[in-house]
Design a protein around this motif. Structure first.
Motif, PDB file in Angstrom:
ATOM      1  N   SER A  56     -56.758  27.312 -58.974  1.00  0.00           N
ATOM      2  CA  SER A  56     -57.370  28.440 -58.335  1.00  0.00           C
ATOM      3  C   SER A  56     -58.840  27.921 -57.944  1.00  0.00           C
ATOM      4  CB  SER A  56     -57.202  29.636 -59.061  1.00  0.00           C
ATOM      5  OG  SER A  56     -56.002  29.730 -59.679  1.00  0.00           O
ATOM      6  N   SER A  57     -59.338  27.383 -59.022  1.00  0.00           N
ATOM      7  CA  SER A  57     -60.692  26.885 -58.698  1.00  0.00           C
ATOM      8  C   SER A  57     -61.090  26.040 -57.305  1.00  0.00           C
ATOM      9  CB  SER A  57     -61.435  26.052 -59.744  1.00  0.00           C
ATOM     10  OG  SER A  57     -60.613  24.916 -60.266  1.00  0.00           O
ATOM     11  N   TYR A  58     -60.111  24.957 -57.242  1.00  0.00           N
ATOM     12  CA  TYR A  58     -60.068  24.239 -56.017  1.00  0.00           C
ATOM     13  C   TYR A  58     -59.744  24.956 -54.838  1.00  0.00           C
ATOM     14  CZ  TYR A  58     -60.296  19.969 -58.712  1.00  0.00           C
ATOM     15  OH  TYR A  58     -60.958  19.168 -59.655  1.00  0.00           O
ATOM     16  N   ALA A  59     -58.838  26.060 -54.748  1.00  0.00           N
ATOM     17  CA  ALA A  59     -58.437  26.852 -53.722  1.00  0.00           C
ATOM     18  C   ALA A  59     -59.777  27.523 -53.244  1.00  0.00           C
ATOM     19  CB  ALA A  59     -57.420  27.650 -53.997  1.00  0.00           C
ATOM     20  N   LEU A  60     -60.542  27.907 -53.800  1.00  0.00           N
ATOM     21  CA  LEU A  60     -61.707  28.701 -53.572  1.00  0.00           C
ATOM     22  C   LEU A  60     -62.878  27.726 -52.927  1.00  0.00           C
ATOM     23  CD1 LEU A  60     -62.341  30.728 -56.873  1.00  0.00           C
ATOM     24  CD2 LEU A  60     -61.382  31.531 -54.440  1.00  0.00           C
ATOM     25  N   LYS A  61     -62.710  26.660 -52.960  1.00  0.00           N
ATOM     26  CA  LYS A  61     -63.500  25.579 -52.334  1.00  0.00           C
ATOM     27  C   LYS A  61     -63.605  25.551 -50.759  1.00  0.00           C
ATOM     28  CE  LYS A  61     -64.285  22.875 -56.195  1.00  0.00           C
ATOM     29  NZ  LYS A  61     -64.229  21.335 -56.926  1.00  0.00           N
ATOM     30  N   LYS A  62     -64.575  25.952 -50.027  1.00  0.00           N
ATOM     31  CA  LYS A  62     -64.515  26.120 -48.579  1.00  0.00           C
ATOM     32  C   LYS A  62     -63.862  24.652 -47.925  1.00  0.00           C
ATOM     33  CE  LYS A  62     -67.102  26.826 -44.380  1.00  0.00           C
ATOM     34  NZ  LYS A  62     -68.415  27.176 -43.704  1.00  0.00           N
ATOM     35  N   GLY A  67     -58.072  20.828 -45.610  1.00  0.00           N
ATOM     36  CA  GLY A  67     -57.903  19.282 -46.149  1.00  0.00           C
ATOM     37  C   GLY A  67     -56.575  18.841 -46.712  1.00  0.00           C
ATOM     38  N   LEU A  68     -56.233  19.841 -47.710  1.00  0.00           N
ATOM     39  CA  LEU A  68     -55.102  19.196 -48.358  1.00  0.00           C
ATOM     40  C   LEU A  68     -53.702  19.370 -47.581  1.00  0.00           C
ATOM     41  CD1 LEU A  68     -53.591  18.650 -51.046  1.00  0.00           C
ATOM     42  CD2 LEU A  68     -53.363  21.096 -51.222  1.00  0.00           C
ATOM     43  N   VAL A  69     -53.746  20.169 -46.880  1.00  0.00           N
ATOM     44  CA  VAL A  69     -52.351  20.192 -46.000  1.00  0.00           C
ATOM     45  C   VAL A  69     -52.451  19.362 -44.764  1.00  0.00           C
ATOM     46  CG1 VAL A  69     -51.606  22.590 -46.526  1.00  0.00           C
ATOM     47  CG2 VAL A  69     -53.057  22.242 -44.563  1.00  0.00           C
ATOM     48  N   ARG A  70     -53.513  19.008 -44.306  1.00  0.00           N
ATOM     49  CA  ARG A  70     -53.887  18.137 -43.200  1.00  0.00           C
ATOM     50  C   ARG A  70     -53.551  16.697 -43.994  1.00  0.00           C
ATOM     51  NH1 ARG A  70     -58.693  21.390 -40.235  1.00  0.00           N
ATOM     52  NH2 ARG A  70     -57.647  22.443 -39.056  1.00  0.00           N
ATOM     53  N   SER A  71     -53.909  16.591 -45.096  1.00  0.00           N
ATOM     54  CA  SER A  71     -53.693  15.248 -45.584  1.00  0.00           C
ATOM     55  C   SER A  71     -52.254  14.797 -45.826  1.00  0.00           C
ATOM     56  CB  SER A  71     -54.570  15.217 -47.018  1.00  0.00           C
ATOM     57  OG  SER A  71     -53.694  15.777 -48.003  1.00  0.00           O
ATOM     58  N   ILE A  72     -51.361  15.643 -45.582  1.00  0.00           N
ATOM     59  CA  ILE A  72     -50.133  15.447 -45.943  1.00  0.00           C
ATOM     60  C   ILE A  72     -49.450  14.726 -44.672  1.00  0.00           C
ATOM     61  CG2 ILE A  72     -47.677  16.554 -46.528  1.00  0.00           C
ATOM     62  CD1 ILE A  72     -49.744  16.717 -48.806  1.00  0.00           C
ATOM     63  N   ARG A  74     -46.708  12.860 -41.941  1.00  0.00           N
ATOM     64  CA  ARG A  74     -45.262  13.220 -41.513  1.00  0.00           C
ATOM     65  C   ARG A  74     -44.381  12.938 -42.551  1.00  0.00           C
ATOM     66  NH1 ARG A  74     -43.205  15.208 -36.696  1.00  0.00           N
ATOM     67  NH2 ARG A  74     -45.094  15.169 -35.686  1.00  0.00           N
ATOM     68  N   GLU A  75     -44.318  11.692 -42.792  1.00  0.00           N
ATOM     69  CA  GLU A  75     -43.355  11.045 -43.639  1.00  0.00           C
ATOM     70  C   GLU A  75     -43.104  11.994 -44.984  1.00  0.00           C
ATOM     71  OE1 GLU A  75     -42.189   6.855 -45.669  1.00  0.00           O
ATOM     72  OE2 GLU A  75     -43.064   6.808 -43.793  1.00  0.00           O
ATOM     73  N   GLU A  76     -44.453  12.187 -45.350  1.00  0.00           N
ATOM     74  CA  GLU A  76     -44.254  12.909 -46.919  1.00  0.00           C
ATOM     75  C   GLU A  76     -43.761  14.288 -46.907  1.00  0.00           C
ATOM     76  OE1 GLU A  76     -47.464  13.847 -50.543  1.00  0.00           O
ATOM     77  OE2 GLU A  76     -48.219  13.013 -48.715  1.00  0.00           O
ATOM     78  N   TRP A  77     -44.148  14.771 -45.674  1.00  0.00           N
ATOM     79  CA  TRP A  77     -43.865  16.327 -45.432  1.00  0.00           C
ATOM     80  C   TRP A  77     -42.349  16.160 -45.380  1.00  0.00           C
ATOM     81  CZ3 TRP A  77     -41.324  18.832 -41.551  1.00  0.00           C
ATOM     82  CH2 TRP A  77     -41.067  20.317 -41.723  1.00  0.00           C
ATOM     83  N   ASN A  78     -41.675  15.294 -44.453  1.00  0.00           N
ATOM     84  CA  ASN A  78     -40.308  15.196 -44.131  1.00  0.00           C
ATOM     85  C   ASN A  78     -39.802  15.179 -45.490  1.00  0.00           C
ATOM     86  OD1 ASN A  78     -40.308  15.758 -41.503  1.00  0.00           O
ATOM     87  ND2 ASN A  78     -40.584  13.590 -40.846  1.00  0.00           N
ATOM     88  N   LYS A  79     -40.149  14.422 -46.432  1.00  0.00           N
ATOM     89  CA  LYS A  79     -39.366  14.083 -47.927  1.00  0.00           C
ATOM     90  C   LYS A  79     -39.269  15.365 -48.386  1.00  0.00           C
ATOM     91  CE  LYS A  79     -39.816  10.954 -51.570  1.00  0.00           C
ATOM     92  NZ  LYS A  79     -40.400   9.944 -52.114  1.00  0.00           N
ATOM     93  N   MET A  80     -40.311  16.064 -48.619  1.00  0.00           N
ATOM     94  CA  MET A  80     -40.492  17.391 -48.941  1.00  0.00           C
ATOM     95  C   MET A  80     -39.509  18.348 -48.643  1.00  0.00           C
ATOM     96  SD  MET A  80     -44.592  17.715 -49.887  1.00  0.00           S
ATOM     97  CE  MET A  80     -44.749  19.137 -50.868  1.00  0.00           C
ATOM     98  N   TRP A  81     -39.690  18.369 -47.239  1.00  0.00           N
ATOM     99  CA  TRP A  81     -38.811  19.269 -46.571  1.00  0.00           C
ATOM    100  C   TRP A  81     -37.429  19.278 -46.599  1.00  0.00           C
ATOM    101  CZ3 TRP A  81     -35.527  19.034 -42.011  1.00  0.00           C
ATOM    102  CH2 TRP A  81     -35.148  20.387 -41.513  1.00  0.00           C
ATOM    103  N   ARG A  82     -37.149  17.864 -46.780  1.00  0.00           N
ATOM    104  CA  ARG A  82     -35.513  17.553 -47.169  1.00  0.00           C
ATOM    105  C   ARG A  82     -35.088  18.160 -48.356  1.00  0.00           C
ATOM    106  NH1 ARG A  82     -36.787  13.069 -44.154  1.00  0.00           N
ATOM    107  NH2 ARG A  82     -37.210  11.584 -45.869  1.00  0.00           N
ATOM    108  N   ARG A  83     -35.884  18.038 -49.426  1.00  0.00           N
ATOM    109  CA  ARG A  83     -35.835  18.107 -50.813  1.00  0.00           C
ATOM    110  C   ARG A  83     -35.564  19.588 -50.891  1.00  0.00           C
ATOM    111  NH1 ARG A  83     -32.868  17.942 -55.013  1.00  0.00           N
ATOM    112  NH2 ARG A  83     -34.202  18.434 -56.920  1.00  0.00           N
TER     113      ARG A  83
END
Length: 136
Positions: A56-62, A67-72, A74-83
């Motif tokens: 929660s404390s990190y989510a409050l940081k502007k 930045g987190l979702v943009r750091s994921i 395509r390959e990592e997201w595809n792996k997560m999506w398949r799982r």
């Protein structure tokens, strides 16, 4: 949700919410913002394979979440999506289930209860250790 890659699962006034199940059913990677969320079947699934966790404390940081979702990548997201698609059937709690009649979600609940029953019994027995009065 179905057209989104990531869906926020923000802590509320209960330990869990339907947002998590809705995200999984929509094949949308849950971004869980909670320090103490209780997740079903966590003794079976490694949620890190198909969810992102944010304190929660990190989510409050502007800018942190973007930045987190943009750091994921395509390959990592595809792996997560398949799982996510692999585990989806275990979160469908309709009875009977809509597709193949497997009722995976209902069976997972029964299995989870079966795994917890011995622990509950053990705790009850341990709590009764010192209830018998001593005779001198």
């Amino acid at each position: 949700m179905r057209s989104s890659k990531f869906c926020l699962n923000i802590a509320g006034d209960t330990p869990s919410s339907n947002r998590h199940f809705d995200a999984i059913a929509s094949h949308c990677t849950p971004v869980i913002i909670s320090d103490d969320i209780e997740l079903p079947y966590e003794d079976v699934f490694n949620y890190n394979e198909f969810c992102l966790f944010v304190q929660s404390s990190y989510a409050l940081k502007k800018g942190f979440l973007m930045g987190l979702v943009r750091s994921i990548g395509r390959e990592e997201w595809n792996k997560m999506w398949r799982r996510l698609k692999e585990v989806e059937r275990y979160f469908d709690l309709r009875f009977p289930s809509k597709d193949d009649g497997g009722d995976y979600g209902v069976q997972m609940i029964w299995k989870a209860l079966a795994r917890k029953a011995p622990l509950v019994k053990m705790k009850v027995h341990k709590s009764q250790r010192f209830e018998r009065p001593f005779k001198r």
